[in-house]
Design an enzyme around this catalytic site. Structure first.
Site: not given
Ligand code: PMP
Length: 318
Positions: A162
């Site tokens: 992230k």
């Molecule tokens: N892909 C991206 C680019 C994101 O920003 C997110 C949100 N965090 C997700 C997928 C989903 O990840 P998560 O389930 O860990 O929130």
């Protein structure tokens, strides 16, 4: 949230809870500090009957924050236990009694007046909270466009982390889609197979099988994606396949939805003006939505290990 305030009373910043108004930095810090920043997005869900706030997969999110920091070489002065406690204390201090989004952010410290090459590995960390009611079960749906932008690839930026800078790529795709009259975008990776949406992963149903791009398709290592794979397999008995997904499969799928912490499960009912299935929310999506909401809200006991009860009613530190 206290009284008429549009923001919580406290944020956590560099080891201390501070009043919102007092948490300021000098404007010259804006320059390079966020280029290498990494963050997390997690959610806590309020259960009205239990009068309890449940944080979803707290340790997994904090572990991913640590991995993201390591990947971009930001020094982390805090242990997972420190950050865990800081998050719980903050939610208690803010008397959080509603569905809430929590965003830890680690950014480069002391960048003011420095050239890019002079910026070191020291980090500053903050955690802030903001109300975000669930949309699960509300019937909300989205239309999507396959973006003309490709998802960043592993040899240029780290898609699995992230990393804040990754989100310029997301933003380009998202604004293109919205300007073209769609709700969201679906990005292909540089191999031309399906990657993900600007801020969420993607899943589709074909012949009753749940299919999602694998973790080497230039996607974030999503915690929601992982949870839904487990729920679909173990609780709903649905076969789940993680593999490269072709663009044309999007148009042939019976059901498509995006998933993520903010997206939860968001049904996508049309892609490039082509109806997905019947154009309505599909049965597998519906049963996953129902189950996921029970898990998030703490209305079931099979997945209690995914939830951290915050104990909002107890005094801080109890
Ligand atoms: N892909 C991206 C680019 C994101 O920003 C997110 C949100 N965090 C997700 C997928 C989903 O990840 P998560 O389930 O860990 O929130």
């Amino acid at each position: 949230m206290a009284g008429e305030q549009q923001h919580p009373a406290y944020i956590w910043w560099n080891g201390e809870q501070r009043r919102w108004e007092d948490a300021t930095v000098h404007v010259t810090e804006l320059g390079w500090s966020t280029v290498g920043a990494v963050f997390e997005g997690m959610r806590a869900y309020w259960n009205e009957e239990q009068e309890e706030l449940h944080l979803f997969r707290l340790d997994e999110h904090l572990a991913r924050l640590e991995r993201s920091m390591r990947l971009v070489r930001l020094d982390n002065p805090y242990s997972l236990a420190d950050l865990r406690q800081a998050t719980l204390d903050l939610l208690q201090a803010n008397e959080t009694r509603e569905d809430t989004y929590i965003r830890p952010l680690a950014y480069a410290a002391e960048t003011s007046g420095k050239r890019f090459s002079q910026v070191g590995f020291a980090s500053a960390l903050l955690i802030n909270t903001t109300p975000m009611p669930t949309h699960l079960g509300t019937g909300v749906t989205q239309t999507a466009k396959v973006s003309s932008w490709r998802r960043i690839s592993e040899d240029v930026m780290p898609p699995r982390a992230k990393n804040l800078s990754n989100y310029r790529n997301s933003q380009l795709a998202s604004s293109e889609a919205r300007l073209d009259g769609y709700d969201t975008a679906i990005l292909l990776n540089t191999s031309g197979t399906v990657a993900e949406c600007p801020g969420s992963c993607i899943m589709l149903v074909r012949d009753g099988q749940l299919i999602t791009p694998d973790l080497t398709s230039s996607i974030l290592e999503s915690i929601t994606r992982d949870a839904l794979i487990q729920l679909a397999r173990a609780d709903l008995g649905i076969e789940v396949v993680e593999r490269p997904v072709d663009r044309t499969e999007l148009y042939l799928a019976e059901e498509v939805f995006s998933c993520g912490t903010a997206a939860e499960i968001t049904p996508i009912v049309s892609i490039d003006h082509s109806k997905v299935g019947s154009g309505e929310i599909g049965p597998i999506t519906k049963s996953l939505e129902r189950l996921f909401l029970d898990v998030l809200k703490g209305r079931e006991s099979d997945h209690a290990d995914w939830r951290t009860p915050v104990g909002v009613l107890q005094p801080t530190g109890a």
